[in-house]
Design a protein around this motif. Structure first.
Motif, PDB file in Angstrom:
ATOM      1  N   MET A 188      43.243 -64.374 -28.935  1.00  0.00           N
ATOM      2  CA  MET A 188      42.843 -65.474 -29.802  1.00  0.00           C
ATOM      3  C   MET A 188      41.698 -66.266 -29.181  1.00  0.00           C
ATOM      4  SD  MET A 188      46.658 -66.762 -30.961  1.00  0.00           S
ATOM      5  CE  MET A 188      46.088 -68.195 -31.869  1.00  0.00           C
ATOM      6  N   ILE A 189      41.772 -66.496 -27.872  1.00  0.00           N
ATOM      7  CA  ILE A 189      40.709 -67.235 -27.181  1.00  0.00           C
ATOM      8  C   ILE A 189      39.423 -66.417 -27.188  1.00  0.00           C
ATOM      9  CG2 ILE A 189      39.959 -68.187 -24.956  1.00  0.00           C
ATOM     10  CD1 ILE A 189      42.943 -68.782 -24.395  1.00  0.00           C
ATOM     11  N   GLN A 190      39.552 -65.113 -26.946  1.00  0.00           N
ATOM     12  CA  GLN A 190      38.381 -64.227 -26.959  1.00  0.00           C
ATOM     13  C   GLN A 190      37.700 -64.250 -28.329  1.00  0.00           C
ATOM     14  OE1 GLN A 190      36.941 -62.732 -24.539  1.00  0.00           O
ATOM     15  NE2 GLN A 190      38.377 -61.956 -23.016  1.00  0.00           N
ATOM     16  N   GLU A 191      38.488 -64.221 -29.381  1.00  0.00           N
ATOM     17  CA  GLU A 191      37.932 -64.218 -30.741  1.00  0.00           C
ATOM     18  C   GLU A 191      37.203 -65.531 -31.030  1.00  0.00           C
ATOM     19  OE1 GLU A 191      41.289 -63.408 -33.184  1.00  0.00           O
ATOM     20  OE2 GLU A 191      41.269 -61.246 -32.796  1.00  0.00           O
ATOM     21  N   LYS A 192      37.771 -66.647 -30.619  1.00  0.00           N
ATOM     22  CA  LYS A 192      37.124 -67.941 -30.825  1.00  0.00           C
ATOM     23  C   LYS A 192      35.836 -68.040 -29.999  1.00  0.00           C
ATOM     24  CE  LYS A 192      41.202 -70.700 -32.010  1.00  0.00           C
ATOM     25  NZ  LYS A 192      40.728 -71.262 -33.273  1.00  0.00           N
ATOM     26  N   LYS A 193      35.885 -67.463 -28.800  1.00  0.00           N
ATOM     27  CA  LYS A 193      34.717 -67.472 -27.921  1.00  0.00           C
ATOM     28  C   LYS A 193      33.565 -66.681 -28.519  1.00  0.00           C
ATOM     29  CE  LYS A 193      34.167 -64.615 -24.502  1.00  0.00           C
ATOM     30  NZ  LYS A 193      34.253 -63.820 -23.263  1.00  0.00           N
TER      31      LYS A 193
END
Length: 199
Positions: free
Chosen positions: A192-197
Motif C-alpha cells: 500500500m505504501i509502495q502504491e501511494k509512493k
C-alpha cells in the motif's frame, strides 16, 4: 628516579595530546546546532528549487538527497511501526526505503508553499542528543507553527518527527499503520505504501 619521572611526564603529555585531539574532533564534528543545521538545510533546498540550470529529473534527484540528509527516515520508520519494527527485522531497510519515498512524494506536493515561505525560528530546546525547534512558516495565505524534533547522529542534527498543530507526523502515520496491521499482513501494508509512493 629521573627516568621514572620523565616517563610519567611523557605519559601525561601523550594523554593530554590524545584528549586534545578527541576534543578537537568533537568540536569539528558538531559544527552546527539544531537551528543552524535546519537553516542550512532549508537554504540548500531553496537553492535547488530556484536553480534554473536543473531539469525536472535533476532537481528531483538533488532534492531527494537533501531530504535524506535532513530527515532520519530510518528512525521515523522505527517509531511509526512500533512493535512491528522488531517483528519484521529482516524487512526494516525495505520498509524504510518505501516510507521515505512516500514522505518525499508528499513533500514534493507542497513545494510551491515551501519555496516562497518566510520562516522564523522562534525557539530551541536542546539536550545532549535531542532538540525541539519551534518555527513559524508564513505562506501567501496561511501562517503555520511547527515543532520540529531532531536528534544528533554522527555530529549532524536530523529530523525524526514534526508536530503540526498538535498532530505528530510519525504518530499519525503510526496509528494508520497499526489499524491496517490489525487486519492485513506486513506485506500488504508495504504494498500500500509502495502504491501511494508511485502514484
Amino acid at each position: 628516579m629521573p627516568q621514572k619521572v620523565s616517563r610519567w611526564v611523557a605519559c601525561v603529555i601523550l594523554c593530554m595530546g590524545v584528549l586534545s585531539e578527541l576534543y578537537a574532533y568533537r568540536v569539528s564534528a558538531v559544527v552546527f546546532g539544531p537551528i543552524a543545521q535546519l537553516e542550512k538545510s532549508i537554504e540548500r533546498i531553496r537553492m535547488i528549487l530556484f536553480d534554473a540550470s536543473l531539469d525536472e529529473e535533476g532537481r528531483k534527484v538533488r532534492l531527494n538527497q537533501s531530504l535524506r540528509d535532513l530527515f532520519d527516515f530510518r528512525e521515523m520508520s522505527k517509531l511509526a511501526l512500533e512493535k512491528y519494527w522488531k517483528i519484521n527485522a529482516s524487512r526494516q531497510d525495505e520498509f524504510t526505503e518505501a516510507f521515505a519515498g512516500f514522505l518525499e512524494r508528499l513533500y514534493f506536493t507542497h513545494l510551491d508553499k515551501i519555496k516562497d515561505a518566510k520562516i522564523d525560528y522562534l525557539s530551541e530546546e536542546t539536550g545532549i542528543l535531542q532538540s525541539a525547534v519551534k518555527i513559524e512558516m508564513a505562506t501567501r495565505n496561511s501562517l503555520y507553527e511547527l515543532d520540529i524534533f531532531m536528534h544528533q547522529i554522527n555530529g549532524t542534527w536530523k529530523i525524526y518527527d514534526i508536530d503540526f498543530g498538535g498532530i505528530h507526523l510519525v504518530h499519525n502515520y503510526g496509528q494508520q499503520f497499526m489499524r491496517i496491521l490489525k487486519n492485513k499482513s506486513f506485506d500488504e501494508l508495504l504494498q500500500m505504501i509502495q502504491e501511494k509512493k508511485n502514484k
